[in-house]
Scaffold this active site. Structure first.
Site, PDB file in Angstrom:
ATOM      1  CG  ASP A 133      11.390   3.789  -2.607  1.00  0.00           C
ATOM      2  OD1 ASP A 133      11.211   3.382  -2.539  1.00  0.00           O
ATOM      3  OD2 ASP A 133      10.674   5.462  -3.231  1.00  0.00           O
TER       4      ASP A 133
ATOM      5  CD1 TRP B  27      -1.387   1.950   1.793  1.00  0.00           C
ATOM      6  CD2 TRP B  27      -3.464   1.282   1.475  1.00  0.00           C
ATOM      7  NE1 TRP B  27      -2.941   3.174   1.789  1.00  0.00           N
ATOM      8  CE2 TRP B  27      -3.771   2.674   2.336  1.00  0.00           C
ATOM      9  CE3 TRP B  27      -4.135  -0.229   1.185  1.00  0.00           C
ATOM     10  CZ2 TRP B  27      -5.631   2.383   1.929  1.00  0.00           C
ATOM     11  CZ3 TRP B  27      -4.977   0.114   1.510  1.00  0.00           C
ATOM     12  CH2 TRP B  27      -5.837   1.315   1.467  1.00  0.00           C
ATOM     13  CG  ASP B  28       4.354   3.706  -2.872  1.00  0.00           C
ATOM     14  OD1 ASP B  28       4.319   4.107  -1.621  1.00  0.00           O
ATOM     15  OD2 ASP B  28       4.693   3.067  -3.438  1.00  0.00           O
ATOM     16  CG  MET B  29       0.304   8.059   0.873  1.00  0.00           C
ATOM     17  SD  MET B  29       0.888   9.795   1.710  1.00  0.00           S
ATOM     18  CE  MET B  29       0.267  10.707   1.961  1.00  0.00           C
TER      19      MET B  29
HETATM   20  C1  GLA Z   1       6.926   4.374  -4.634  1.00  0.00           C
HETATM   21  C2  GLA Z   1       8.056   3.208  -3.683  1.00  0.00           C
HETATM   22  C3  GLA Z   1       8.277   2.250  -4.753  1.00  0.00           C
HETATM   23  C4  GLA Z   1       7.654   1.635  -5.746  1.00  0.00           C
HETATM   24  C5  GLA Z   1       7.100   2.872  -6.353  1.00  0.00           C
HETATM   25  C6  GLA Z   1       6.378   2.505  -7.566  1.00  0.00           C
HETATM   26  O1  GLA Z   1       8.345   5.248  -4.435  1.00  0.00           O
HETATM   27  O2  GLA Z   1       8.130   3.760  -2.465  1.00  0.00           O
HETATM   28  O3  GLA Z   1       9.250   0.858  -3.942  1.00  0.00           O
HETATM   29  O4  GLA Z   1       6.544   0.694  -5.778  1.00  0.00           O
HETATM   30  O5  GLA Z   1       6.577   4.366  -5.802  1.00  0.00           O
HETATM   31  O6  GLA Z   1       5.376   3.888  -7.996  1.00  0.00           O
END
Ligand code: GLA
Length: 741
Positions: free
Chosen positions: A548, A477-479
């Site tokens: 990241d 679940w990203d944001m």
């Molecule tokens: C964020 C996340 C990454 C990846 C990208 C995808 O930066 O931290 O791991 O999932 O989005 O757009």
């Protein structure tokens, strides 16, 4: 029972195994004053520490100098506008436009167990694990009740506090500031330790002396953010990893926060933590109540290390709810750094084919599988499968992956909406915005107005439909952007100041619904890496993507700062390809594996394209994960030496609770010429036990140079030390296993 009330002294004593917290009620105005927080006491006779009898601040003797008393008295819930000129924990705007609050204790209740906080994440505990004290205070003029809830844990040195405010009057009251915890203490030459960073370098440790005036950190981003973290530790000047008194405060909340210290004219410090009062106004209609999130306070008289281990135990046992908290997580391979947006079914199946043969257990399909998303500028909000890429459909892909013996996981960014999306075209007003202004984009996207129940329902419906369409066992679940241009077309003007908090309540509701409907789902939170790695999110997901930045050396600092508060079992950590995509560094594949083993462990690379030599190491790493993950996940974590301080190497270890097993990770960041081996004093072992020490996965030559495997006593390893040879070159890691004989 961990909490006792002493009627004669009107004093509350909260005990944990090694700490005591005391507060007491004053005679005159029934103020709740802070008495003591520190090493566990058997006696309680300490109310004199509130200094109510010390001239010129004696209220009963000197009405003339009442404000002088208010301005120095150690308040548990300092209020605005009555003469305490330090920063306060509670302020309002009454119907008549006044901001003052004055609270007197009216009653209290002590009970076993701990109540949950409505709509909010919070620690929990059974009746034999935790005792709670609710102190009810009242502002007579406003007819407003404030309940402070303190919970003392019986097995860990943690005390939590939250605040509930009830409007008993027949008029509206607007809350303009509600801090959840306050510690008023004499400044005993304290240092302040906080965590700061940016995208790809989250939670770096910062320590400085507490000094006169205000200091602290905050977020107004709508999430805790990469930059400042909702945690602080106040420490004795000489306190270090193993020695000295440390007070930790950690906020169980994921939105805007304020963590502040104010050192006043008398050298006393007021440490507070709560929702950031900036852009916060909460309208309490008659009969309504507001609950402020809780703060976890941890006291340690054995330095930062003990504080961390206490947080780890509490978070693992009394905050994370997922069934995965006690389980080994599947080793995953995520396609983000492998393919970015350039993938299709064949490519993913190709990766799964290779990965499954190497022992990897789950394929996670990251960003780019929905709408018509080929880059980051479209389709957020359109959570249906991009058939051009996922040829044959999602179920076909998942079945193919499952056929290869692997689980399947998927990426969502449910809180967002792209201007180029069907959702935005249908509901432009669902994006957070202020009428008459063009909202600012970040990563070409807007944020959905999750204060609106219909938006929450819609997003949830889409996520649910996808999860029900195939055998999906994991969600990332990203944001990916902070909140700005705060405006909701559904909120009346008088409630616009509630938007940030209402947004968080929407996020929490979404995740609660998700884990309720899919109880076996493994949920991993993420926010542009580790921008929302906080105690609040861990209530919903047992793990969070840490950063990241997957470079092994950068990760040492990020993971060190993260593990200051959060257990290793919660830190998303993967092995990625080199040169590293964040900063171009090349580190040995083996070191990348060792560093990722300190977290959830997985891969973030195209396994079909990495050098064969690296690929051949994967089965060995998988074996190591299975051999050591129980220890890493459940053991006690000790920082031995930090690269951030010595500039040469990093060393940390995990020791099993029964001290029968330990794993030491050593990473030589920069080699130095013409020095003999390093002597490292280990920690946390049983001095009485003999440990068989093995340099795991090292080549034979290095092993032989070090005398190979042999047995040492715990006492020798801790007091005298272990000799660790210097590997040739930079960035080399070693894993050292200790097994009690
Ligand atoms: C964020 C996340 C990454 C990846 C990208 C995808 O930066 O931290 O791991 O999932 O989005 O757009």
């Amino acid at each position: 029972m961990g909490i006792t009330y002493y009627e004669k002294d009107r004093l509350f004593k909260l005990d944990t195994p090694a700490s005591t917290y005391m507060c007491a009620v004053t005679d005159e105005e029934n103020f709740l004053g802070h008495v003591y927080y520190g090493p566990r006491l058997t006696d309680h006779d300490a109310a004199y520490l509130m200094r109510t009898g010390e001239p010129p601040f004696v209220p009963s003797k000197s009405n003339r100098e009442r404000l002088a008393f208010y301005d120095t008295f150690p308040m548990e819930m300092p209020t605005h506008g009555i003469g305490d000129f330090r920063d306060d924990a509670l302020a309002v705007r009454s119907v008549s436009g006044h901001s003052a609050v004055k609270l007197g204790v009216v009653s209290h209740e002590i009970y076993k167990g701990k109540k949950s906080l409505k709509g909010l994440p919070a620690t929990f505990g059974k009746e034999d694990e935790v005792t709670t004290l609710d102190i009810t205070m009242k502002d007579e003029a406003l007819n407003m009740t404030v309940v402070l809830s303190y919970s003392a844990f019986e097995k860990v040195d943690a005390i939590t506090r939250s605040v509930r405010i009830i409007n008993n009057s027949s008029d509206d009251i607007v809350l303009t500031r509600v801090m959840s915890a306050c510690l008023d203490m004499d400044n005993e030459n304290f240092d302040l330790l906080t965590l700061h960073g940016s995208w790809a370098r989250e939670r770096h440790i910062n320590r400085r002396p507490l000094t006169r005036g205000f200091q602290g950190l905050s977020s107004i981003r709508g999430e805790c953010g990469h930059q400042d973290h909702p945690f602080m530790a106040i420490m004795e000047k000489g306190a270090d990893e193993d020695r000295g008194q440390v007070y930790g405060m950690s906020f169980v909340y994921s939105g805007n926060f304020l963590a502040s210290c104010y050192v006043n004219q008398f050298e006393s410090v007021r440490a507070m933590m709560g929702i950031n009062p900036e852009d916060f106004n909460w309208l309490l209609k008659p009969g309504e109540e507001f609950t402020a999130p809780e703060v976890i306070m941890v006291f340690s008289s054995e330095g930062l290390g003990r504080m961390s281990r206490t947080y780890h135990d509490l978070i693992r046992n009394n905050l994370i709810r997922s069934p995965y908290k006690d389980r080994k997580r599947p080793i995953l391979i995520n396609n983000w750094e492998a393919t970015y947006f350039d993938f299709d079914t064949d490519k993913l199946v190709g990766i799964a084919d290779q990965a499954s043969k190497l022992g990897i257990e789950m394929l996670v399909m990251d960003d780019g599988w929905f709408g018509h998303r080929d880059f980051d500028d479209s389709s957020l909000g359109d959570w249906y499968v991009y058939e051009d890429k996922i040829k044959g459909g999602l179920k076909y892909l998942v079945d193919e992956v499952n056929k290869r013996g692997m689980k399947f996981g998927i990426w969502f960014e449910p809180e967002m909406i792209s201007p180029d999306s069907d959702l935005y075209r249908a509901h432009p007003d669902w994006a957070i915005q202020i009428p008459g202004r063009t909202p600012g984009q970040a990563r070409a996207q807007y944020v959905l107005d999750l204060t609106r129940p219909e938006v929450v329902d819609h997003v949830y419906g889409q996520v649910k439909a996808i999860l029900e369409s195939a055998n999906i066992e994991y969600v990332k679940w990203d944001m990916n952007r902070p909140l700005s241009d705060m405006g909701s077309s559904a909120l009346p003007p008088e409630r616009m100041g509630e938007m940030f908090h209402r947004y968080m309540l929407g996020v929490y509701e979404l995740q609660e619904r998700l884990i309720t409907d899919f109880p076996n789902l493994l949920l991993e939170n993420c926010s542009g890496g580790g921008g929302r790695f906080d105690a609040g999110m861990l209530y919903y997901s047992p793990q969070i993507w840490c950063s990241d930045d997957t470079d092994a050396v950068e990760r040492l600092l990020i993971q060190e700062g993260t593990a200051l508060v959060y257990p290793l079992s919660s830190m998303g950590a993967h092995v990625s390809d080199c040169p590293n995509h964040a900063l171009g560094r090349v580190t040995p594949f083996r070191t990348r594996g060792y560093v990722a083993l300190a977290g959830t462990f997985g891969y973030e690379l195209d396994v079909t394209r990495i050098p064969e030599e690296d690929r051949n190491m994967i089965p060995g790493q998988v074996k190591m994960y299975h051999a050591y993950n129980d220890l890493v996940r459940m053991g006690d974590y000790y920082r031995v030496s930090s690269y951030s301080q010595n500039n040469e190497y990093d060393c940390y270890m995990v020791v099993s609770k029964d001290k029968s097993e330990a794993l030491v990770t050593f990473v030589q960041v920069l080699n130095r010429v013409n020095f003999h081996s390093r002597k490292i004093r280990l920690k946390g072992l049983d001095p009485e036990k003999k440990y068989f020490v093995t340099f795991v996965d090292e080549d034979e030559e290095t092993s032989a140079k070090n005398g190979g495997e042999r047995t040492y006593s715990g006492e020798i390893l801790m007091k005298a030390g272990l000799l660790i040879p210097r590997p040739w070159g930079d960035f080399h890691g070693m894993l050292i296993s200790l097994k009690a004989q």
